[in-house]
Write an enzyme that holds these catalytic residues in place. Structure first.
Site, PDB file in Angstrom:
ATOM      1  N   TRP A 169       0.811  -1.218   0.000  1.00 26.58           N
ATOM      2  CA  TRP A 169       0.000   0.000   0.000  1.00 26.58           C
ATOM      3  C   TRP A 169       0.841   1.263   0.000  1.00 26.58           C
ATOM      4  O   TRP A 169       0.495   2.253  -0.665  1.00 26.58           O
ATOM      5  CB  TRP A 169      -0.999  -0.002   1.162  1.00 26.58           C
ATOM      6  CG  TRP A 169      -2.005  -1.099   0.995  1.00 26.58           C
ATOM      7  CD1 TRP A 169      -2.194  -2.175   1.807  1.00 26.58           C
ATOM      8  CD2 TRP A 169      -2.939  -1.261  -0.095  1.00 26.58           C
ATOM      9  NE1 TRP A 169      -3.174  -2.987   1.298  1.00 26.58           N
ATOM     10  CE2 TRP A 169      -3.652  -2.453   0.146  1.00 26.58           C
ATOM     11  CE3 TRP A 169      -3.241  -0.519  -1.233  1.00 26.58           C
ATOM     12  CZ2 TRP A 169      -4.652  -2.913  -0.718  1.00 26.58           C
ATOM     13  CZ3 TRP A 169      -4.234  -0.979  -2.096  1.00 26.58           C
ATOM     14  CH2 TRP A 169      -4.922  -2.159  -1.834  1.00 26.58           C
ATOM     15  N   LYS A 202     -12.378  -2.098   6.637  1.00 27.45           N
ATOM     16  CA  LYS A 202     -11.691  -2.946   7.604  1.00 27.45           C
ATOM     17  C   LYS A 202     -12.338  -2.809   8.991  1.00 27.45           C
ATOM     18  O   LYS A 202     -12.999  -3.718   9.428  1.00 27.45           O
ATOM     19  CB  LYS A 202     -10.205  -2.616   7.640  1.00 27.45           C
ATOM     20  CG  LYS A 202      -9.407  -3.298   6.533  1.00 27.45           C
ATOM     21  CD  LYS A 202      -9.256  -2.506   5.278  1.00 27.45           C
ATOM     22  CE  LYS A 202      -8.501  -3.253   4.192  1.00 27.45           C
ATOM     23  NZ  LYS A 202      -7.670  -2.376   3.373  1.00 27.45           N
ATOM     24  N   ASP A 225      -1.735   6.493   6.568  1.00 24.74           N
ATOM     25  CA  ASP A 225      -2.733   5.561   6.053  1.00 24.74           C
ATOM     26  C   ASP A 225      -2.979   4.536   7.160  1.00 24.74           C
ATOM     27  O   ASP A 225      -2.174   3.643   7.390  1.00 24.74           O
ATOM     28  CB  ASP A 225      -2.210   4.876   4.787  1.00 24.74           C
ATOM     29  CG  ASP A 225      -3.187   3.833   4.242  1.00 24.74           C
ATOM     30  OD1 ASP A 225      -4.228   3.593   4.878  1.00 24.74           O
ATOM     31  OD2 ASP A 225      -2.887   3.260   3.168  1.00 24.74           O
TER      32      ASP A 225
HETATM   33  C1  LIG Z   1      -7.144  -1.898   2.229  1.00 24.19           C
HETATM   34  C2  LIG Z   1      -6.088  -0.889   2.220  1.00 24.19           C
HETATM   35  C3  LIG Z   1      -5.995   0.113   1.229  1.00 24.19           C
HETATM   36  C4  LIG Z   1      -6.854   0.118  -0.002  1.00 24.19           C
HETATM   37  O1  LIG Z   1      -8.130   0.528   0.189  1.00 24.19           O
HETATM   38  P1  LIG Z   1      -9.121   0.660  -1.052  1.00 24.19           P
HETATM   39  O2  LIG Z   1     -10.374   1.068  -0.387  1.00 24.19           O
HETATM   40  O3  LIG Z   1      -9.206  -0.670  -1.731  1.00 24.19           O
HETATM   41  O4  LIG Z   1      -8.575   1.693  -1.964  1.00 24.19           O
HETATM   42  C5  LIG Z   1      -5.023   1.072   1.360  1.00 24.19           C
HETATM   43  N1  LIG Z   1      -4.163   1.062   2.374  1.00 24.19           N
HETATM   44  C6  LIG Z   1      -4.199   0.113   3.330  1.00 24.19           C
HETATM   45  C7  LIG Z   1      -3.216   0.154   4.455  1.00 24.19           C
HETATM   46  C8  LIG Z   1      -5.156  -0.886   3.285  1.00 24.19           C
HETATM   47  O5  LIG Z   1      -5.188  -1.828   4.240  1.00 24.19           O
END
Ligand SMILES: *Cc1c(COP(=O)(O)O)cnc(C)c1O
Length: 373
Positions: free
Chosen positions: A111, A208, A184
């Protein structure tokens, strides 16, 4: 095939999916009611206008519970934006990184790598990769000594919990003096407390810990919104979304309502500090099986920074990885195959997964090692 033997309450599977992910049964049951009739209005959540008092109330309550749950200071604004966390990879750079300026990006996994690529495509600025995790197969996040932050950078972007290989920063990384952090926190928001003062912006995809995919929670210091670095299309502009109170266009109303129910549920259960405790206890159950397996299970990340929420490991061969995941699923433990980039096994244990789920998996791991080891 025999019936699964390790089922979760309600006759459901134990769900270790990385995302979209497990949700509390009581939230799902509330949603089922709200689909037909939201708060006694005789109209379901999907059918309510986003310009009517019912939605005004719902939005205000959702924002309120989010602020309470995260102990988010008043000088930070909460935005609920359409698009996944991936959209933020570009949107952050567009809103915060002037042409010709520098932003620091430690690269710690899938990511954060994507965030680097998207930021480079979005703006004519210097995206400085201050740690290259690839050299270490992404088995750890950098210590402060392994990074060379840029003085005067616009921000330092990092991924606080690396969902794919299961590493996390024990404490936030140290940027150059005066440089704010951007995090993030998609896979761990509200799974442990956040030091807001160190951050200009924290964002998280909702699928999540907060419910529905394709919506992202962006928590951003108000002075960042007030000082946009370039003119943007309204949908890309934090300022425009902020002025419109997260309904610049028709917002993801169902996702916002669901996030509201998740916030209330997490508040009732004790909030981020309590979830940090529970998540550590769940992770400990699996790591202790891994560490005492005599090498049958091998963790993908170094001990000092392994994640509580995403536990990644592999077995002696890819064939055994595959057998492990499929036999576990047949017994009621679903979603354990690792990310395609990492292989192996990954158990994602978000806030909504009760400790009994981790216990069931730990038990399965011990039995599998005994019969195949
Ligand atoms: C799941 C995830 C993403 C991606 O999210 P999307 O909604 O699919 O764009 C980005 N960063 C992290 C750390 C993630 O766990």
């Amino acid at each position: 095939m025999t019936a699964p033997m390790r089922l979760a309450p309600g006759g459901r599977m134990w769900n270790f999916s990385a995302g979209p992910a497990v949700m509390p049964l009581e939230v799902l049951e509330q949603l089922r009611t709200d689909l037909l009739d939201l708060a006694g209005t005789g109209i379901g959540i999907l059918e309510h206008s986003h310009r009517q008092p019912t939605y005004d109330r719902l939005l205000a309550q959702t924002m309120d519970s989010c602020r309470k749950l995260g102990s988010i200071p008043d000088d930070y604004e909460i935005l609920m934006l359409p698009g996944g966390a991936t959209l933020q990879f570009a949107q952050i750079a567009l809103n915060m990184l002037p042409d010709g300026a520098t932003a620091d990006y430690p690269d710690t996994d899938v990511w954060s790598s994507k965030a680097i690529i998207e930021a480079r495509d979005a703006v004519k600025a210097n995206i400085s990769v201050i740690f290259e995790g690839k050299k270490f197969k992404y088995d750890h996040v950098p210590t402060d000594g392994e990074m060379t932050p840029t003085p005067g950078a616009a921000y330092l972007h990092y991924c606080s919990n690396n969902t794919v290989r299961g590493t996390r920063y024990p404490t936030p990384p140290k940027a150059a003096p005066g440089v704010p952090l951007v995090s993030d926190a998609s896979s761990e928001i509200f799974g442990r407390p956040i030091d807001w003062r160190a951050h200009a912006l924290v964002y998280a995809a909702a699928q999540k810990n907060c419910g529905v995919a394709a919506m992202t929670i962006v928590i951003v210091r108000r002075d960042v919104i007030a000082r946009p670095v370039r003119n943007l299309h309204s949908m890309m502009s934090y300022e425009a979304h902020s002025k419109a109170e997260s309904r610049l266009n028709t917002p993801p109303t169902f996702a916002i309502h669901t996030a509201g129910l998740m916030f209330k549920w997490m508040l009732k259960e004790g909030g981020p500090a309590e979830f940090a405790r529970r998540n550590a206890a769940k992770a400990q159950l699996l790591y202790s099986v891994i560490d005492s397996s005599g090498g049958f299970y091998t963790g993908l990340s170094r001990k000092e920074c392994r994640a509580d929420i995403n536990v990644s490991f592999h077995l002696p061969t890819p064939e055994l990885d595959h057998q492990f995941a499929s036999e576990a699923a047949a017994e009621g433990l679903d979603g354990l195959a690792g990310h395609k980039d990492a292989g192996g096994i990954r158990a994602s244990m978000y806030n909504a997964l009760p400790i009994e789920g981790a216990q069931a998996l730990a038990q399965f791991m011990r039995e599998f090692a005994r019969t195949r080891g």
